[in-house]
Scaffold this motif. Structure first.
Motif, PDB file in Angstrom:
ATOM      1  N   ASP A 281       0.785  -1.435   0.103  1.00 49.43           N
ATOM      2  CA  ASP A 281      -0.096   0.002   0.151  1.00 49.43           C
ATOM      3  C   ASP A 281       0.905   1.230  -0.072  1.00 49.43           C
ATOM      4  O   ASP A 281       0.373   2.387   0.494  1.00 49.43           O
ATOM      5  N   ASP A 282       2.159   1.334  -0.585  1.00 47.33           N
ATOM      6  CA  ASP A 282       2.808   2.363  -0.847  1.00 47.33           C
ATOM      7  C   ASP A 282       2.448   2.961  -2.360  1.00 47.33           C
ATOM      8  O   ASP A 282       2.171   2.010  -3.277  1.00 47.33           O
ATOM      9  N   TYR A 283       2.921   4.189  -2.563  1.00 48.17           N
ATOM     10  CA  TYR A 283       2.690   4.541  -3.911  1.00 48.17           C
ATOM     11  C   TYR A 283       3.650   4.704  -4.903  1.00 48.17           C
ATOM     12  O   TYR A 283       4.927   4.993  -4.362  1.00 48.17           O
ATOM     13  N   TYR A 284       3.493   4.627  -6.237  1.00 43.48           N
ATOM     14  CA  TYR A 284       4.486   4.741  -7.013  1.00 43.48           C
ATOM     15  C   TYR A 284       3.689   5.385  -8.420  1.00 43.48           C
ATOM     16  O   TYR A 284       2.602   5.422  -8.475  1.00 43.48           O
ATOM     17  N   ILE A 285       4.637   5.801  -9.283  1.00 46.21           N
ATOM     18  CA  ILE A 285       4.064   6.245 -10.646  1.00 46.21           C
ATOM     19  C   ILE A 285       4.504   5.529 -11.789  1.00 46.21           C
ATOM     20  O   ILE A 285       5.643   4.886 -11.754  1.00 46.21           O
ATOM     21  N   THR A 286       3.539   5.370 -12.600  1.00 47.45           N
ATOM     22  CA  THR A 286       3.815   4.627 -13.934  1.00 47.45           C
ATOM     23  C   THR A 286       3.734   5.946 -14.920  1.00 47.45           C
ATOM     24  O   THR A 286       2.748   6.486 -15.024  1.00 47.45           O
ATOM     25  N   ILE A 287       4.581   5.826 -16.121  1.00 48.18           N
ATOM     26  CA  ILE A 287       4.408   6.796 -17.035  1.00 48.18           C
ATOM     27  C   ILE A 287       4.265   6.049 -18.483  1.00 48.18           C
ATOM     28  O   ILE A 287       5.288   5.077 -18.754  1.00 48.18           O
ATOM     29  N   THR A 288       3.322   6.108 -19.107  1.00 47.13           N
ATOM     30  CA  THR A 288       3.043   4.995 -20.194  1.00 47.13           C
ATOM     31  C   THR A 288       2.950   5.979 -21.603  1.00 47.13           C
ATOM     32  O   THR A 288       2.286   6.930 -21.407  1.00 47.13           O
ATOM     33  N   GLU A 289       3.779   5.489 -22.530  1.00 52.23           N
ATOM     34  CA  GLU A 289       3.793   6.135 -23.804  1.00 52.23           C
ATOM     35  C   GLU A 289       2.988   5.163 -24.785  1.00 52.23           C
ATOM     36  O   GLU A 289       3.391   4.034 -24.799  1.00 52.23           O
ATOM     37  N   SER A 290       1.980   5.530 -25.445  1.00 53.34           N
ATOM     38  CA  SER A 290       1.088   4.639 -26.277  1.00 53.34           C
ATOM     39  C   SER A 290       1.168   5.525 -27.614  1.00 53.34           C
ATOM     40  O   SER A 290       0.751   6.613 -27.943  1.00 53.34           O
ATOM     41  N   LYS A 291       1.580   4.537 -28.566  1.00 49.48           N
ATOM     42  CA  LYS A 291       1.749   5.326 -30.069  1.00 49.48           C
ATOM     43  C   LYS A 291       1.100   4.576 -30.871  1.00 49.48           C
ATOM     44  O   LYS A 291       1.030   3.563 -30.999  1.00 49.48           O
ATOM     45  N   LYS A 292       0.195   5.240 -31.815  1.00 44.66           N
ATOM     46  CA  LYS A 292      -0.653   4.682 -32.493  1.00 44.66           C
ATOM     47  C   LYS A 292      -0.024   4.442 -33.907  1.00 44.66           C
ATOM     48  O   LYS A 292       0.695   5.413 -34.431  1.00 44.66           O
ATOM     49  N   PHE A 293      -0.067   3.276 -34.745  1.00 45.19           N
ATOM     50  CA  PHE A 293       0.598   2.985 -35.791  1.00 45.19           C
ATOM     51  C   PHE A 293      -0.691   2.414 -36.775  1.00 45.19           C
ATOM     52  O   PHE A 293      -1.428   1.655 -36.410  1.00 45.19           O
ATOM     53  N   THR A 294      -0.659   3.090 -37.940  1.00 41.23           N
ATOM     54  CA  THR A 294      -1.995   2.744 -38.895  1.00 41.23           C
ATOM     55  C   THR A 294      -1.115   1.968 -39.931  1.00 41.23           C
ATOM     56  O   THR A 294      -0.083   2.403 -40.524  1.00 41.23           O
ATOM     57  N   GLU A 295      -1.776   0.969 -40.302  1.00 40.64           N
ATOM     58  CA  GLU A 295      -1.403   0.138 -41.376  1.00 40.64           C
ATOM     59  C   GLU A 295      -2.135   0.328 -42.761  1.00 40.64           C
ATOM     60  O   GLU A 295      -2.925   1.341 -42.916  1.00 40.64           O
ATOM     61  N   GLU A 296      -1.560   0.059 -43.871  1.00 38.83           N
ATOM     62  CA  GLU A 296      -1.902   0.290 -45.084  1.00 38.83           C
ATOM     63  C   GLU A 296      -3.295   0.162 -45.362  1.00 38.83           C
ATOM     64  O   GLU A 296      -3.870   0.837 -46.178  1.00 38.83           O
ATOM     65  N   ASP A 297      -3.759  -0.831 -44.744  1.00 37.20           N
ATOM     66  CA  ASP A 297      -5.163  -1.399 -45.195  1.00 37.20           C
ATOM     67  C   ASP A 297      -5.965  -0.432 -44.089  1.00 37.20           C
ATOM     68  O   ASP A 297      -7.263  -1.014 -44.196  1.00 37.20           O
ATOM     69  N   GLY A 298      -5.732   0.174 -43.462  1.00 37.87           N
ATOM     70  CA  GLY A 298      -6.369   1.176 -42.639  1.00 37.87           C
ATOM     71  C   GLY A 298      -6.624   0.817 -41.163  1.00 37.87           C
ATOM     72  O   GLY A 298      -7.215   1.389 -40.329  1.00 37.87           O
ATOM     73  N   SER A 299      -6.108  -0.491 -40.917  1.00 43.28           N
ATOM     74  CA  SER A 299      -6.190  -1.000 -39.686  1.00 43.28           C
ATOM     75  C   SER A 299      -5.120  -0.221 -38.669  1.00 43.28           C
ATOM     76  O   SER A 299      -4.075   0.212 -39.401  1.00 43.28           O
ATOM     77  N   PHE A 300      -5.304  -0.609 -37.534  1.00 44.22           N
ATOM     78  CA  PHE A 300      -4.075   0.062 -36.604  1.00 44.22           C
ATOM     79  C   PHE A 300      -3.725  -0.740 -35.341  1.00 44.22           C
ATOM     80  O   PHE A 300      -4.479  -1.461 -34.925  1.00 44.22           O
ATOM     81  N   HIS A 301      -2.691  -0.412 -34.711  1.00 43.17           N
ATOM     82  CA  HIS A 301      -2.339  -0.991 -33.343  1.00 43.17           C
ATOM     83  C   HIS A 301      -1.305  -0.056 -32.704  1.00 43.17           C
ATOM     84  O   HIS A 301      -1.090   1.132 -33.391  1.00 43.17           O
ATOM     85  N   PHE A 302      -1.441  -0.320 -31.339  1.00 44.46           N
ATOM     86  CA  PHE A 302      -0.605   0.681 -30.456  1.00 44.46           C
ATOM     87  C   PHE A 302       0.532  -0.060 -29.935  1.00 44.46           C
ATOM     88  O   PHE A 302       0.788  -1.382 -29.606  1.00 44.46           O
ATOM     89  N   LYS A 303       1.657   0.714 -29.785  1.00 44.84           N
ATOM     90  CA  LYS A 303       2.849   0.111 -29.057  1.00 44.84           C
ATOM     91  C   LYS A 303       2.825   1.026 -27.715  1.00 44.84           C
ATOM     92  O   LYS A 303       2.824   2.295 -27.964  1.00 44.84           O
ATOM     93  N   LYS A 304       3.079   0.390 -26.606  1.00 43.44           N
ATOM     94  CA  LYS A 304       3.309   1.022 -25.439  1.00 43.44           C
ATOM     95  C   LYS A 304       4.603   0.586 -24.763  1.00 43.44           C
ATOM     96  O   LYS A 304       5.118  -0.425 -24.776  1.00 43.44           O
ATOM     97  N   HIS A 305       5.070   1.741 -24.162  1.00 38.25           N
ATOM     98  CA  HIS A 305       6.224   1.769 -23.516  1.00 38.25           C
ATOM     99  C   HIS A 305       5.977   2.324 -21.974  1.00 38.25           C
ATOM    100  O   HIS A 305       5.250   3.320 -21.804  1.00 38.25           O
ATOM    101  N   LYS A 306       6.361   1.587 -20.764  1.00 34.38           N
ATOM    102  CA  LYS A 306       6.227   2.186 -19.530  1.00 34.38           C
ATOM    103  C   LYS A 306       7.298   2.165 -18.731  1.00 34.38           C
ATOM    104  O   LYS A 306       8.194   1.631 -18.879  1.00 34.38           O
ATOM    105  N   ILE A 307       7.368   3.227 -18.036  1.00 40.21           N
ATOM    106  CA  ILE A 307       8.270   3.624 -16.932  1.00 40.21           C
ATOM    107  C   ILE A 307       7.694   3.506 -15.498  1.00 40.21           C
ATOM    108  O   ILE A 307       6.606   3.898 -15.249  1.00 40.21           O
TER     109      ILE A 307
END
Length: 125
Positions: free
Chosen positions: A34-60
């Protein structure tokens, strides 16, 4: 402990920063003790040629014992960038439709000679 209790405990405080294709999530979380900490998450959207997309996430994960040093270094680094490069964003050159505008050098003008091109005499042809 029920799953809902765990989710409520995990989601203590959150902020979101949307920045173009990137989204940053700042979350305060709790450890098992029950102690606190911080997470920082970068989520980056990538779009494919067919219009679909996915996200890549990095967390600290940032723990309390590192807050002061992290904050001090982050402040120093951001100040360095702003002092050396200003606040203007130069990332447009990374866009697909970017066209560089060339400027002529004004520091030193080179004299243009009259023979700076190939002289062709049509009588020789």
């Amino acid at each position: 402990m029920r799953e809902n209790d765990m989710l409520e405990k995990d989601e203590i405080f959150s902020k979101v920063l949307r920045a173009g294709r990137r989204t940053y999530f700042f979350d305060v979380r709790a450890t098992k003790a029950d102690d606190y900490y911080i997470t920082i998450t970068e989520s980056k959207k990538f779009t494919e040629e067919d219009g679909s997309f996915h996200f890549k996430k990095h967390k600290i994960y940032l723990y309390k014992e590192d807050f002061a040093a992290f904050s001090e270094i982050l402040e120093e680094m951001t100040a360095y960038v702003l002092n050396h490069k200003g606040e203007e964003v130069i990332s447009e050159r990374h866009q697909k439709d970017f066209k560089r505008e060339y400027q002529q050098e004004t520091t030193e003008e080179k004299p243009v000679s009259e023979k700076s091109f190939t002289d062709i005499d049509f009588d020789d042809i």
